[in-house]
Design an enzyme around this catalytic site. Structure first.
Site, PDB file in Angstrom:
ATOM      1  N   HIS A   3      -6.716  -0.381   2.698  1.00 45.94           N
ATOM      2  CA  HIS A   3      -6.349   0.905   2.088  1.00 45.94           C
ATOM      3  C   HIS A   3      -6.034   0.773   0.603  1.00 45.94           C
ATOM      4  O   HIS A   3      -5.529   1.707  -0.010  1.00 45.94           O
ATOM      5  CB  HIS A   3      -5.177   1.510   2.872  1.00 45.94           C
ATOM      6  CG  HIS A   3      -5.517   1.710   4.324  1.00 45.94           C
ATOM      7  ND1 HIS A   3      -6.219   2.809   4.765  1.00 45.94           N
ATOM      8  CD2 HIS A   3      -5.329   0.916   5.407  1.00 45.94           C
ATOM      9  CE1 HIS A   3      -6.411   2.700   6.075  1.00 45.94           C
ATOM     10  NE2 HIS A   3      -5.887   1.546   6.493  1.00 45.94           N
ATOM     11  N   ASN A   5       0.812  -1.216   0.000  1.00 43.23           N
ATOM     12  CA  ASN A   5       0.000   0.000   0.000  1.00 43.23           C
ATOM     13  C   ASN A   5       0.849   1.270   0.000  1.00 43.23           C
ATOM     14  O   ASN A   5       0.429   2.286  -0.535  1.00 43.23           O
ATOM     15  CB  ASN A   5      -0.909   0.011   1.230  1.00 43.23           C
ATOM     16  CG  ASN A   5      -1.704   1.294   1.350  1.00 43.23           C
ATOM     17  OD1 ASN A   5      -2.532   1.597   0.494  1.00 43.23           O
ATOM     18  ND2 ASN A   5      -1.419   2.081   2.384  1.00 43.23           N
ATOM     19  N   GLN A  17      -8.627   4.916   0.931  1.00 40.18           N
ATOM     20  CA  GLN A  17      -7.838   4.200  -0.074  1.00 40.18           C
ATOM     21  C   GLN A  17      -6.889   5.068  -0.881  1.00 40.18           C
ATOM     22  O   GLN A  17      -5.955   4.545  -1.490  1.00 40.18           O
ATOM     23  CB  GLN A  17      -8.798   3.406  -0.976  1.00 40.18           C
ATOM     24  CG  GLN A  17      -9.544   2.377  -0.117  1.00 40.18           C
ATOM     25  CD  GLN A  17     -10.364   1.384  -0.883  1.00 40.18           C
ATOM     26  OE1 GLN A  17     -10.956   1.723  -1.910  1.00 40.18           O
ATOM     27  NE2 GLN A  17     -10.429   0.160  -0.383  1.00 40.18           N
ATOM     28  N   ASP A  31      -0.573  -6.432   4.042  1.00 40.99           N
ATOM     29  CA  ASP A  31      -0.644  -5.358   5.024  1.00 40.99           C
ATOM     30  C   ASP A  31      -1.530  -4.223   4.498  1.00 40.99           C
ATOM     31  O   ASP A  31      -1.438  -3.845   3.324  1.00 40.99           O
ATOM     32  CB  ASP A  31       0.775  -4.831   5.289  1.00 40.99           C
ATOM     33  CG  ASP A  31       0.805  -3.706   6.303  1.00 40.99           C
ATOM     34  OD1 ASP A  31       0.595  -3.978   7.493  1.00 40.99           O
ATOM     35  OD2 ASP A  31       1.017  -2.539   5.888  1.00 40.99           O
ATOM     36  N   GLU A  36      -5.426  -7.992   4.972  1.00 39.74           N
ATOM     37  CA  GLU A  36      -5.761  -7.451   6.291  1.00 39.74           C
ATOM     38  C   GLU A  36      -6.732  -6.284   6.131  1.00 39.74           C
ATOM     39  O   GLU A  36      -6.346  -5.176   5.766  1.00 39.74           O
ATOM     40  CB  GLU A  36      -4.484  -6.978   7.007  1.00 39.74           C
ATOM     41  CG  GLU A  36      -4.764  -6.515   8.418  1.00 39.74           C
ATOM     42  CD  GLU A  36      -4.086  -5.220   8.769  1.00 39.74           C
ATOM     43  OE1 GLU A  36      -3.990  -4.915   9.968  1.00 39.74           O
ATOM     44  OE2 GLU A  36      -3.663  -4.486   7.850  1.00 39.74           O
ATOM     45  N   ASP A  89       1.527   6.974  -0.103  1.00 34.91           N
ATOM     46  CA  ASP A  89       0.550   5.981  -0.557  1.00 34.91           C
ATOM     47  C   ASP A  89       0.726   5.708  -2.052  1.00 34.91           C
ATOM     48  O   ASP A  89       0.564   6.599  -2.882  1.00 34.91           O
ATOM     49  CB  ASP A  89      -0.862   6.526  -0.291  1.00 34.91           C
ATOM     50  CG  ASP A  89      -1.889   5.415  -0.246  1.00 34.91           C
ATOM     51  OD1 ASP A  89      -1.831   4.596   0.690  1.00 34.91           O
ATOM     52  OD2 ASP A  89      -2.727   5.346  -1.170  1.00 34.91           O
TER      53      ASP A  89
HETATM   54  C1  LAG Z   1      -0.588  -2.125   9.396  1.00 38.45           C
HETATM   55  N1  LAG Z   1      -1.588  -2.800   8.959  1.00 38.45           N
HETATM   56  O1  LAG Z   1      -2.485  -2.292   8.157  1.00 38.45           O
HETATM   57  C2  LAG Z   1       0.377  -2.727  10.327  1.00 38.45           C
HETATM   58  O2  LAG Z   1      -0.124  -3.933  10.905  1.00 38.45           O
HETATM   59  C3  LAG Z   1       0.742  -1.702  11.364  1.00 38.45           C
HETATM   60  O3  LAG Z   1       1.584  -2.258  12.328  1.00 38.45           O
HETATM   61  C4  LAG Z   1       1.395  -0.514  10.671  1.00 38.45           C
HETATM   62  O4  LAG Z   1       1.643   0.545  11.604  1.00 38.45           O
HETATM   63  C5  LAG Z   1       0.494   0.057   9.610  1.00 38.45           C
HETATM   64  N2  LAG Z   1      -0.466  -0.838   9.039  1.00 38.45           N
HETATM   65  C6  LAG Z   1       1.366   0.558   8.446  1.00 38.45           C
HETATM   66  O5  LAG Z   1       1.914  -0.515   7.742  1.00 38.45           O
HETATM   67  C7  LAG Z   1       2.911   0.531  12.219  1.00 38.45           C
HETATM   68  C8  LAG Z   1       2.836   1.240  13.566  1.00 38.45           C
HETATM   69  C9  LAG Z   1       2.742   2.761  13.380  1.00 38.45           C
HETATM   70  C10 LAG Z   1       3.877   3.248  12.515  1.00 38.45           C
HETATM   71  C11 LAG Z   1       3.739   2.540  11.158  1.00 38.45           C
HETATM   72  C12 LAG Z   1       4.829   2.957  10.180  1.00 38.45           C
HETATM   73  O6  LAG Z   1       1.689   0.788  14.288  1.00 38.45           O
HETATM   74  O7  LAG Z   1       2.861   3.370  14.678  1.00 38.45           O
HETATM   75  O8  LAG Z   1       3.790   4.651  12.365  1.00 38.45           O
HETATM   76  O9  LAG Z   1       3.872   1.125  11.366  1.00 38.45           O
HETATM   77  O10 LAG Z   1       6.098   2.659  10.670  1.00 38.45           O
HETATM   78  C13 LAG Z   1       4.905   5.427  12.806  1.00 38.45           C
HETATM   79  C14 LAG Z   1       4.524   6.418  13.894  1.00 38.45           C
HETATM   80  C15 LAG Z   1       3.499   7.413  13.309  1.00 38.45           C
HETATM   81  C16 LAG Z   1       4.079   8.114  12.096  1.00 38.45           C
HETATM   82  C17 LAG Z   1       4.537   7.063  11.076  1.00 38.45           C
HETATM   83  C18 LAG Z   1       5.255   7.714   9.900  1.00 38.45           C
HETATM   84  O11 LAG Z   1       3.950   5.743  14.994  1.00 38.45           O
HETATM   85  O12 LAG Z   1       3.183   8.377  14.309  1.00 38.45           O
HETATM   86  O13 LAG Z   1       3.124   8.964  11.488  1.00 38.45           O
HETATM   87  O14 LAG Z   1       5.466   6.140  11.694  1.00 38.45           O
HETATM   88  O15 LAG Z   1       6.393   8.395  10.342  1.00 38.45           O
HETATM   89 CA    CA Z   2      -3.834   3.276  -0.542  1.00 42.09          CA
END
Ligand code: LAG
Ligand code: CA
Length: 456
Positions: A208, A115, A165, A204, A230, A174
């Site tokens: 979206h 995505n 999306q 993943d 997912e 995206d």
């Molecule tokens: C998923 N499934 O749809 C994953 O299972 C999930 O773990 C992913 O989020 C998300 N979608 C994107 O693939 C994880 C963390 C986020 C993290 C993201 C990107 O839960 O917390 O975001 O991966 O690394 C982090 C920061 C955000 C920030 C972002 C970009 O927490 O605050 O905006 O990075 O810098």
């Molecule tokens: Ca998308």
């Protein structure tokens, strides 16, 4: 153990950096799976014989592509290229892991991020330079969505399918998956993994990606490649798992969420009718928690050890979906990654060593997978009796779960055939005799019994 389309991998060609012939594949079958969250490739390869021995049929790995660097676990979810060089291991280690798991009869499902890319600019784990919308030699700004629907192009409203999306999930660039060149490059990545022997993918953030776009990406993947999109169920939202059933089984978040109060708040009556409103069993992956929900409070808290153990016991007693267990590491801070070395390589997981939970080796997991083997296809009937959750599996087996704080002895009606039974979860070795239409069982507080035929 069914090893399909067995073709020997040519390690000679692999070493020469030439396209390798299709490796052998193992089918994802009815056996449960384990998500080995943030496990390295060498550690997974070493563990696969044990995983097979416990009775699992597949492992689900963390994303294998090059990502941004940093100590957080979620760097894995910000791809910067499709090179298989990451904190979890090299391409050669990845290939060796697959061969080790296949030799053990275990299929390998890989978390695939199609995505989005990363959120910022920098240099990736393997040295790739990237910018928010420019990935030299890979993507240009035209290959990304710039949704123009919200002030910062981030998703703000999940009730708006166009936002979900075509806008950005937590600022992650995206991909414009409607573009043929984008679809082709993503398919090329997935095909490369299948050529190395990967048997299936978790998709993943599939929610979206528009259904047509996802179809355009995966169409033409080798036959037999299993897909688990997912699509997180959200109340009232326009995009739901039911729209993605053509691709394969899906993670049924409604099931995992429904388990939480049952075991955390002692509400066994809530198990009756738990499958209502969910995906049909054959279209679902059932689970207690995954790497996201063990951090967001939506599912049974893993720190409530007994409640979590009983939830996994129920998951494996039930006949709903294809069950998956999460095996990860203990953490105190949500972002905290697993232990790493000075180069940012994750340390190989070792069971019995902190912080790895090795939940897939737990006694109740072993016992309950054995229970599944003993009861086979016998349908589950779920009932509640005197604050106990009862799962009957026809005339072959019965699981009684006591989420309360007092031991209980009860006499309940049973479909078990008259015979001697033993408790796979207990260590007393005592047998339970069934002579008539009832059975008397003692279930310890915060415990369970799993009865199967003693002569079986
Ligand atoms: C998923 N499934 O749809 C994953 O299972 C999930 O773990 C992913 O989020 C998300 N979608 C994107 O693939 C994880 C963390 C986020 C993290 C993201 C990107 O839960 O917390 O975001 O991966 O690394 C982090 C920061 C955000 C920030 C972002 C970009 O927490 O605050 O905006 O990075 O810098
Ligand atoms: Ca998308």
């Amino acid at each position: 153990m069914r090893v399909l389309r067995s073709v020997a991998v040519s390690s000679v060609l692999l070493a020469a950096g030439v396209t390798v012939p299709r490796s052998s594949h193992v089918a994802v079958d009815h056996r449960p799976g384990v998500q080995l969250f943030q496990w390295t490739w060498p550690a997974i390869g070493r563990e696969c014989p044990t995983i097979a021995d416990v009775g699992f049929g597949f492992v689900q790995t963390s994303p294998p592509q090059e990502s941004i660097t940093g100590p957080a676990w979620w760097t894995s979810y910000q791809p910067v290229s499709y090179r298989l060089e990451s904190k979890l291991g090299t391409r050669a280690e990845f290939a060796a892991m697959i061969d080790a798991c296949h030799r053990a009869g275990v299929a390998v499902v890989v978390d695939a991020i199609v995505n989005h890319m990363a959120a910022g600019d920098g240099v990736g784990f393997a040295g790739t330079v990237y910018h928010h919308f420019e990935y030299p030699g890979l993507w240009t700004a035209a290959d990304f969505h710039h949704c123009g629907l919200t002030p910062d192009d981030d998703i703000a409203n999940y009730m708006d399918d166009r936002q979900v999306q075509t806008c950005e999930l937590v600022n992650l660039a995206d991909l414009d998956t409607s573009r043929p060149n984008v679809r082709d490059r993503l398919r090329q990545y997935l095909t490369d993994l299948v050529t190395l022997g990967v048997d299936g993918f978790r998709i993943d953030a599939a929610k979206h990606i528009a259904v047509d776009d996802l179809r355009g990406i995966v169409e033409g993947l080798p036959e037999g490649t299993v897909l688990f999109p997912e699509v997180i169920r959200g109340r009232g939202e326009p995009i739901q798992p039911e729209q993605y059933t053509e691709f394969g089984r899906q993670y049924e978040f409604g099931y995992a969420r429904a388990l939480a109060p049952v075991f955390s708040l002692v509400m066994p009556e809530r198990l009756v009718g738990i499958h209502e409103g969910l995906l049909p069993s054959e279209e679902a992956i059932s689970f207690v928690d995954n790497h996201d929900t063990e951090r967001n409070g939506q599912t049974v808290d893993r720190r409530a050890l007994a409640a979590h153990r009983l939830a996994e016991t129920f998951l494996l007693a039930d006949d709903y979906g294809l069950p998956m267990i999460l095996s990860a590491y203990q953490f105190t801070n949500r972002d905290e990654g697993p232990p790493m070395d000075a180069n940012g390589r994750v340390a190989d997981a070792e069971c019995g060593t902190e912080p790895w939970t090795c939940a897939h080796r737990a006694d109740h997991v072993r016992a309950m997978i054995a229970f599944r083997g003993a009861v086979g296809d016998a349908p589950a009937t779920i009932s509640e009796h005197d604050r106990l959750a009862i799962v009957s599996r026809g005339d072959l087996g019965l699981v009684a779960i006591n989420p309360g704080t007092a031991d209980k002895t009860v006499t309940i009606p049973t479909s078990l055939a008259p015979a001697s039974y033993h408790d796979l979860l207990g260590d007393s070795g005592a047998s339970v005799e069934v002579t008539g239409p009832t059975v008397t069982i003692t279930v310890p507080a915060a415990g369970a019994v799993a009865l199967v035929r003693a002569d079986g």
